[in-house]
Design a protein around this motif. Structure first.
Motif, PDB file in Angstrom:
ATOM      1  N   SER A 260      38.322  -6.439  84.632  1.00  0.00           N
ATOM      2  CA  SER A 260      37.308  -5.887  85.528  1.00  0.00           C
ATOM      3  C   SER A 260      36.241  -5.096  84.770  1.00  0.00           C
ATOM      4  N   ALA A 261      36.581  -4.619  83.566  1.00  0.00           N
ATOM      5  CA  ALA A 261      35.614  -3.838  82.786  1.00  0.00           C
ATOM      6  C   ALA A 261      34.462  -4.729  82.324  1.00  0.00           C
ATOM      7  N   ALA A 262      33.282  -4.131  82.259  1.00  0.00           N
ATOM      8  CA  ALA A 262      32.099  -4.902  81.859  1.00  0.00           C
ATOM      9  C   ALA A 262      31.996  -5.063  80.361  1.00  0.00           C
ATOM     10  N   THR A 263      32.738  -4.262  79.608  1.00  0.00           N
ATOM     11  CA  THR A 263      32.652  -4.315  78.144  1.00  0.00           C
ATOM     12  C   THR A 263      33.556  -5.399  77.588  1.00  0.00           C
ATOM     13  N   PRO A 264      33.156  -6.045  76.494  1.00  0.00           N
ATOM     14  CA  PRO A 264      33.983  -7.103  75.911  1.00  0.00           C
ATOM     15  C   PRO A 264      35.245  -6.560  75.233  1.00  0.00           C
ATOM     16  N   VAL A 265      36.272  -7.396  75.160  1.00  0.00           N
ATOM     17  CA  VAL A 265      37.484  -7.058  74.431  1.00  0.00           C
ATOM     18  C   VAL A 265      37.174  -7.100  72.943  1.00  0.00           C
ATOM     19  N   ARG A 266      37.573  -6.081  72.230  1.00  0.00           N
ATOM     20  CA  ARG A 266      37.352  -6.042  70.789  1.00  0.00           C
ATOM     21  C   ARG A 266      38.484  -6.776  70.090  1.00  0.00           C
ATOM     22  N   LEU A 267      38.151  -7.764  69.288  1.00  0.00           N
ATOM     23  CA  LEU A 267      39.132  -8.563  68.565  1.00  0.00           C
ATOM     24  C   LEU A 267      39.166  -8.117  67.113  1.00  0.00           C
ATOM     25  N   LEU A 268      40.265  -7.512  66.717  1.00  0.00           N
ATOM     26  CA  LEU A 268      40.423  -7.036  65.350  1.00  0.00           C
ATOM     27  C   LEU A 268      41.261  -8.039  64.569  1.00  0.00           C
ATOM     28  N   GLY A 269      40.748  -8.453  63.406  1.00  0.00           N
ATOM     29  CA  GLY A 269      41.470  -9.420  62.600  1.00  0.00           C
ATOM     30  C   GLY A 269      41.515 -10.797  63.231  1.00  0.00           C
ATOM     31  N   ALA A 270      40.455 -11.192  63.911  1.00  0.00           N
ATOM     32  CA  ALA A 270      40.423 -12.492  64.581  1.00  0.00           C
ATOM     33  C   ALA A 270      40.562 -13.618  63.564  1.00  0.00           C
ATOM     34  N   PRO A 271      41.508 -14.562  63.778  1.00  0.00           N
ATOM     35  CA  PRO A 271      41.685 -15.676  62.839  1.00  0.00           C
ATOM     36  C   PRO A 271      40.517 -16.652  62.922  1.00  0.00           C
ATOM     37  N   PRO A 272      40.372 -17.523  61.922  1.00  0.00           N
ATOM     38  CA  PRO A 272      39.252 -18.474  61.909  1.00  0.00           C
ATOM     39  C   PRO A 272      39.158 -19.323  63.169  1.00  0.00           C
ATOM     40  N   ALA A 273      40.293 -19.742  63.734  1.00  0.00           N
ATOM     41  CA  ALA A 273      40.252 -20.591  64.925  1.00  0.00           C
ATOM     42  C   ALA A 273      39.592 -19.878  66.094  1.00  0.00           C
ATOM     43  N   LEU A 274      39.842 -18.599  66.224  1.00  0.00           N
ATOM     44  CA  LEU A 274      39.232 -17.840  67.305  1.00  0.00           C
ATOM     45  C   LEU A 274      37.750 -17.620  67.046  1.00  0.00           C
ATOM     46  N   ARG A 275      37.384 -17.414  65.815  1.00  0.00           N
ATOM     47  CA  ARG A 275      35.966 -17.272  65.484  1.00  0.00           C
ATOM     48  C   ARG A 275      35.207 -18.563  65.768  1.00  0.00           C
ATOM     49  N   ARG A 276      35.857 -19.698  65.477  1.00  0.00           N
ATOM     50  CA  ARG A 276      35.210 -20.988  65.757  1.00  0.00           C
ATOM     51  C   ARG A 276      35.035 -21.194  67.250  1.00  0.00           C
ATOM     52  N   MET A 277      36.019 -20.760  68.038  1.00  0.00           N
ATOM     53  CA  MET A 277      35.908 -20.898  69.484  1.00  0.00           C
ATOM     54  C   MET A 277      34.708 -20.109  70.005  1.00  0.00           C
ATOM     55  N   LEU A 278      34.482 -18.927  69.457  1.00  0.00           N
ATOM     56  CA  LEU A 278      33.345 -18.126  69.880  1.00  0.00           C
ATOM     57  C   LEU A 278      32.021 -18.769  69.473  1.00  0.00           C
ATOM     58  N   GLU A 279      32.026 -19.481  68.343  1.00  0.00           N
ATOM     59  CA  GLU A 279      30.820 -20.186  67.918  1.00  0.00           C
ATOM     60  C   GLU A 279      30.549 -21.385  68.820  1.00  0.00           C
ATOM     61  N   LEU A 280      31.608 -22.095  69.219  1.00  0.00           N
ATOM     62  CA  LEU A 280      31.448 -23.276  70.064  1.00  0.00           C
ATOM     63  C   LEU A 280      31.097 -22.911  71.499  1.00  0.00           C
ATOM     64  N   PHE A 281      31.600 -21.752  71.943  1.00  0.00           N
ATOM     65  CA  PHE A 281      31.348 -21.321  73.328  1.00  0.00           C
ATOM     66  C   PHE A 281      30.714 -19.925  73.301  1.00  0.00           C
ATOM     67  N   PRO A 282      29.429 -19.849  73.001  1.00  0.00           N
ATOM     68  CA  PRO A 282      28.766 -18.548  72.852  1.00  0.00           C
ATOM     69  C   PRO A 282      28.813 -17.697  74.118  1.00  0.00           C
ATOM     70  N   GLU A 283      29.023 -18.336  75.282  1.00  0.00           N
ATOM     71  CA  GLU A 283      29.101 -17.562  76.517  1.00  0.00           C
ATOM     72  C   GLU A 283      30.303 -16.607  76.523  1.00  0.00           C
ATOM     73  N   LEU A 284      31.290 -16.900  75.668  1.00  0.00           N
ATOM     74  CA  LEU A 284      32.448 -16.012  75.579  1.00  0.00           C
ATOM     75  C   LEU A 284      32.108 -14.708  74.861  1.00  0.00           C
ATOM     76  N   GLY A 285      30.951 -14.670  74.228  1.00  0.00           N
ATOM     77  CA  GLY A 285      30.530 -13.452  73.540  1.00  0.00           C
ATOM     78  C   GLY A 285      30.361 -12.281  74.480  1.00  0.00           C
ATOM     79  N   GLY A 286      30.201 -12.552  75.767  1.00  0.00           N
ATOM     80  CA  GLY A 286      30.064 -11.480  76.734  1.00  0.00           C
ATOM     81  C   GLY A 286      31.378 -10.811  77.081  1.00  0.00           C
ATOM     82  N   VAL A 287      32.495 -11.477  76.775  1.00  0.00           N
ATOM     83  CA  VAL A 287      33.795 -10.909  77.120  1.00  0.00           C
ATOM     84  C   VAL A 287      34.668 -10.639  75.890  1.00  0.00           C
TER      85      VAL A 287
END
Length: 293
Positions: A260-287
């Protein structure tokens, strides 16, 4: 691992919610007496929520160890009841309801003139097939920030090795930042494991091990806790993960979107697969956002 004496003397939220693991009646009695005596010395109310133990045995054990339990009961400082009469009295175990009960119980204790509340809950029911038991790990993860970081409350979760399956015991105990009880060489189940724990210094959770299909229950519980967290800023620490499968990746994204919070979840130590997902789906950058701290 914290020892019993360290936990008994701790004042911070880290020490005030502990998994206490034992494998004999004598160990159970030692932990019980240490906990109750400390509470009485501090002027706190003490509550005991029994599951497999007869409440009368709690009174007798305290009396045998020189604690005047009868007088404490009469003046309201000691309350011994059962989980079935309190937080397990509903149709199913509900973490949201129990978190609310903790706030009410602490308010009642302080209104009664006590400096705070100390409680022991027997957790053997988590190893049985009962409605809502699958949410116990989510509950253990949530209450560090939603309860202990906010209230004058100290609670020990009693885990009896004789009653809780070994694999479940290790996962549930790992969800506490403090732990008492002798180490056991059989603690770790065979095969790749996944552990989830709250972060000590800020709202959030840490996953360590393998987040794959075989550990999907742990992943689901941690992400349910992430979704439910009322904190505006929440961190998910993935720096200790050895493996993160596609289903877990998708689960992280869903959990972040459901918050419910408007701020995105902070991902610490995100593995490469998760970083690639954020690159492929930039709309996820809001969460979700990758952070180095």
């Amino acid at each position: 691992m914290h020892g019993t004496s360290a936990i008994a003397g701790g004042e911070g939220a880290v020490d005030r919610h502990a998994a206490v693991v034992f494998s004999s009646d004598a160990e159970w009695a030692d932990h019980l007496v240490t906990f109750v005596r400390t509470g009485f010395d501090r002027g706190e109310q003490v509550q005991y929520f029994a599951d497999s133990t007869d409440p009368g045995r709690v009174h007798r054990t305290l009396a045998d160890r020189g604690i005047d339990a009868a007088s404490a009961v009469r003046r309201g400082q000691l309350v011994v009841t059962t989980a079935g009469q309190t937080y397990l009295s509903g149709a199913r175990f509900d973490p949201d309801m129990v978190i609310g009960l903790w706030h009410e119980a602490v308010e009642s204790a302080t209104a009664g003139g006590y400096r705070g509340l100390r409680a022991i809950g027997e957790m053997s029911w988590g190893g049985r097939d009962m409605a809502g038991a699958d949410r116990l790990l989510e509950y253990e993860l949530r209450i560090h920030h939603e309860v202990f970081a906010q209230l004058p409350l100290c609670a020990w979760c009693f885990y009896d090795r004789r009653l809780v399956p070994r694999a479940d015991l290790e996962v549930l105990a790992a969800a506490h930042l403090a732990r008492a009880g002798a180490a056991d060489r059989h603690d770790h189940a065979d095969g790749p494991g996944l552990r989830a724990a709250p972060l000590a210094g800020r709202p959030g959770f840490r996953l360590s091990g393998s987040a794959g299909y075989e550990n999907r229950y742990v992943t689901a519980s941690a992400l349910a806790a992430l979704t439910a967290s009322p904190a505006e800023h929440v961190t998910l620490d993935l720096s200790a993960l050895d493996h993160l499968d596609v289903a877990a990746l998708a689960g992280i994204a869903r959990a972040a979107r459901r918050r419910s919070a408007a701020t995105p979840v902070r991902l610490l130590g995100a593995p490469p697969a998760l970083r690639r997902m954020l690159e492929l789906f930039p709309e996820l950058g809001g969460v979700m956002e990758v952070t180095g701290r």
